[in-house]
Design a protein around this motif. Structure first.
Motif, mmCIF file in Angstrom:
data_model
loop_
_atom_site.group_PDB
_atom_site.id
_atom_site.type_symbol
_atom_site.label_atom_id
_atom_site.label_comp_id
_atom_site.label_asym_id
_atom_site.label_seq_id
_atom_site.Cartn_x
_atom_site.Cartn_y
_atom_site.Cartn_z
ATOM 1 N N GLU A 142 5.251 8.388 10.206
ATOM 2 C CA GLU A 142 5.851 7.479 9.006
ATOM 3 C C GLU A 142 5.748 9.019 7.623
ATOM 4 N N ILE A 143 4.038 8.808 7.150
ATOM 5 C CA ILE A 143 3.698 9.362 6.491
ATOM 6 C C ILE A 143 4.325 11.062 6.279
ATOM 7 N N GLU A 144 3.834 10.964 7.638
ATOM 8 C CA GLU A 144 3.761 12.909 7.894
ATOM 9 C C GLU A 144 5.962 13.256 7.848
ATOM 10 N N GLU A 145 6.648 11.915 8.574
ATOM 11 C CA GLU A 145 8.419 12.064 8.218
ATOM 12 C C GLU A 145 8.212 11.988 6.692
ATOM 13 N N LEU A 166 10.178 3.448 2.694
ATOM 14 C CA LEU A 166 11.554 4.039 2.088
ATOM 15 C C LEU A 166 11.935 4.856 2.831
ATOM 16 N N ASN A 167 11.319 4.958 4.309
ATOM 17 C CA ASN A 167 11.994 5.686 5.394
ATOM 18 C C ASN A 167 12.919 4.681 5.461
ATOM 19 N N ARG A 168 12.565 3.607 6.102
ATOM 20 C CA ARG A 168 13.403 2.829 7.191
ATOM 21 C C ARG A 168 15.282 2.657 5.902
ATOM 22 N N ARG A 219 15.048 7.751 7.965
ATOM 23 C CA ARG A 219 14.394 8.711 8.663
ATOM 24 C C ARG A 219 13.381 7.903 9.266
ATOM 25 N N GLY A 220 12.107 8.719 10.030
ATOM 26 C CA GLY A 220 11.218 8.461 10.742
ATOM 27 C C GLY A 220 10.520 7.241 11.974
ATOM 28 N N PRO A 221 9.963 7.070 12.516
ATOM 29 C CA PRO A 221 8.611 8.062 12.452
ATOM 30 C C PRO A 221 8.829 9.260 12.527
ATOM 31 N N THR A 228 0.707 -0.977 0.530
ATOM 32 C CA THR A 228 -0.413 -0.204 0.327
ATOM 33 C C THR A 228 0.797 1.291 0.007
ATOM 34 N N ARG A 229 0.008 2.448 -0.251
ATOM 35 C CA ARG A 229 1.240 3.280 0.158
ATOM 36 C C ARG A 229 2.026 3.710 1.218
ATOM 37 N N ALA A 230 0.586 3.505 2.588
ATOM 38 C CA ALA A 230 1.349 3.679 3.732
ATOM 39 C C ALA A 230 2.386 2.458 4.254
ATOM 40 N N GLU A 231 2.900 1.744 3.516
ATOM 41 C CA GLU A 231 3.802 0.703 3.390
ATOM 42 C C GLU A 231 4.761 0.582 2.860
#
Length: 104
Positions: free
Chosen positions: A86-89, A57-59, A63-65, A49-52
């Motif tokens: 995660e998305i805010e990051e 990508l953050n990992r 980055r993040g969360p 999903t977009r969230a996953e």
């Protein structure tokens, strides 16, 4: 190598006889690199999903969360969403300024 949708095409399946698929699933779970669901399952055959994808990508970019945000940057991601931090990051640059989202 890519089709018009950005999917890889005409790529042979990798065959690693010395490393089992279980190894990679375990590695993904233990490093928290790939998303592992609350019931401790990992679904490598499912589409992200977009969230996953954002979490992955953050990992990748270490980055993040991002915590401490109470107002969503994106209207379709409420604060109660499991991936909100995660998305805010991902929606902010390194200096935590908002990245300008252009409308298409």
């Amino acid at each position: 190598m890519f089709d018009t949708c950005g999917n890889l095409v005409n790529i042979q399946k990798a065959d690693y006889k010395d490393v089992s698929a279980k190894y990679w699933v375990t590695e993904a779970k233990e490093t928290n690199f790939m998303v592992v669901y609350n019931d401790n399952t990992f679904c490598p055959e499912e589409k992200l999903t977009r969230a996953e994808a954002v979490k992955v990508l953050n990992r990748l970019f270490q980055r993040g969360p991002l915590s401490g945000v109470d107002k969503p940057t994106l209207k379709d991601v409420p604060t109660r969403n499991w991936a909100f931090e995660e998305i805010e990051e991902a929606a902010r640059d390194i200096n935590t300024k908002l990245i300008k989202m252009e409308k298409n």
